[in-house]
Enzyme design. Sequence first.
Site, PDB file in Angstrom:
ATOM      1  N   SER A 247      21.355 -38.567 -12.425  1.00  0.00           N
ATOM      2  CA  SER A 247      22.835 -38.053 -12.973  1.00  0.00           C
ATOM      3  C   SER A 247      23.024 -38.639 -14.278  1.00  0.00           C
ATOM      4  O   SER A 247      22.304 -39.443 -14.848  1.00  0.00           O
ATOM      5  CB  SER A 247      23.730 -38.115 -12.159  1.00  0.00           C
ATOM      6  OG  SER A 247      24.264 -39.418 -11.981  1.00  0.00           O
ATOM      7  N   LYS A 248      24.060 -38.310 -14.805  1.00  0.00           N
ATOM      8  CA  LYS A 248      24.358 -38.658 -16.241  1.00  0.00           C
ATOM      9  C   LYS A 248      24.463 -40.296 -16.370  1.00  0.00           C
ATOM     10  O   LYS A 248      24.447 -40.839 -17.138  1.00  0.00           O
ATOM     11  CB  LYS A 248      25.583 -38.074 -16.734  1.00  0.00           C
ATOM     12  CG  LYS A 248      25.582 -36.561 -16.948  1.00  0.00           C
ATOM     13  CD  LYS A 248      26.825 -36.146 -17.483  1.00  0.00           C
ATOM     14  CE  LYS A 248      26.605 -34.600 -17.826  1.00  0.00           C
ATOM     15  NZ  LYS A 248      26.365 -33.935 -16.782  1.00  0.00           N
TER      16      LYS A 248
END
Length: 487
Positions: A247-248
Amino acid sequence: MSQVRTRFAPSPTGYLHVGGARTAIFNWLFARSHGGQFLLRIEDTDTERSGEDMVAAIIAGMRWLSLDWDEEIVHQSARLDIYQKHLDELLAAGKAYKCFCSKETLDRKRRSAADKKKDFRYRDERTCYHLSSAEIAGLEAQNAPCAIRLKVPESGETAFEDEVYGRIVVRHTQLDDLIIRRSDGFPTYHFAVVVDDHLMRITHVIRGEDHLSNTPKHVLLYNAFAWSVPTFAHVPLILGPDKRRLSKRHGATAVGQYETSGYMPEALRNFLSLLGWAPGEDREILTLDELVREFSLTGISKKSAVFDERKLEWMNCQYIMQLSLGQLYDLALPRLQEAGFLPDSPSDQERSYVMRILELLQPRLKRLNEVDERSAYFFSEPTQYDEKSVSKLWTKPGVLEQLTRLYSDLASMDEFTIDAIEGVVRRLAEELEVGAGKVIQPLRLALTGGSVSPGIFEVMTLMGQETVLSRIRRAMEYIEKNHLQAV
RNA sequence: GGCGCAUUCGUCUAGUGGUCUAGGACGCCGGCCUCUCACGCCGGUAACACGGGUUCGACUCCCGUAUGCGCUACCA
């Protein structure tokens, strides 16, 4: 056997991320290796979270990776009437029913069930399923919002054969009457996906493993319509270094970020192809054609894979080294222009100068975005000298004399060629009875501002005699001014 | 919690009952090359989650445990 048709169906709630890109690559590869079609569908039924700019970014990412698709892009948001028609069909057949329960009511029931350590399942009560037609008519007359649920059989099980994970069986008691149309009129993912995959005649659904548990619901939907079920192949998820879903938080996840940080699409594509899939051989650098030739569903792993950026970097390096000078020039040009090193339309002379620089830099570049800082000293005098190198190299006794000698020896040269320069420098080192490195490193610092660069003789010929001399003089001034030499 | 899925070097993986004292790649370490760095070359480090079975024989098959992930939404 019918024509193979695969699709990539991102929802434009974000940029094209590497996980999605990998799924797209697998679908593309599979279609191409079977002479089939690869389609693109935008799943934008969640109007709140979808955006046109995201669609554009996804398309740009696909193009950058050379993942071309066949036929028109399908936008789910433009197909609402199609979904409604199929919804009506299910409703009429009694396979789906309207549900007037509010989200709040459902949440409350879910919570109280959870308090009692029990699972809430709508199908246990099926409140709205048991509504009489008069009651339904009444609610509809008041314009009461309603969702539509699929009626899931209360007993039995649903199974399917996954090309990667094998046979998956889920008992119907584990499933609930899933909502297939929200009360705002939009179909849910589960419904739209099935209708579209059928209508688009998708033969192989290749998607993330996170959908493995969802697939029985989809199979139920196919069955409700009496449609034939496509072949499913779920691919393992991509994880971050901490083994959590990428994820980010993990840094760069969008394909566009890799583009701007200087990765080549071929490298990213090659790397991603090998995440969760391996050909039957040891080679890892594979061309697109080779990937197409080698790709098969049976080579897909069941285990989720950690995204290792170091390996990507290595692979990028391999691809950069394969580039011809002309190709490297084209890729470096915009970055050098942005740095102000080159004008909008460089002359032939500038072009050949840069090509010679790039030739030296090529095996040293991990990422394309390193070209400007690594080549800066070829375009302008070093603005400052690396501090650590200065204290290490320019404080040694005799350096000033060395540079003075170097200056005069180099100044008297007629032919400023690699061999000639090397001869001059080595002769001087011999004369001073020191290793060549002892002469070269202080010189390198003077010319480049640091202690790391390509071969110094190559660098010097490229810079030219005049530049070399002026930089040496400037270095001597710097040394004197700062009293670096012990008295 | 329930259900589903997974588990080979730090990482990506090869391996489908004997050829495994487990192979390759990235990384890391050492060396060579050498003017620094990089490339290249040579060498090294390091793994079958655990416990039971099945079998003459298990990394490979079965069961359990542990761990991780996914689903369990009117998100996709």
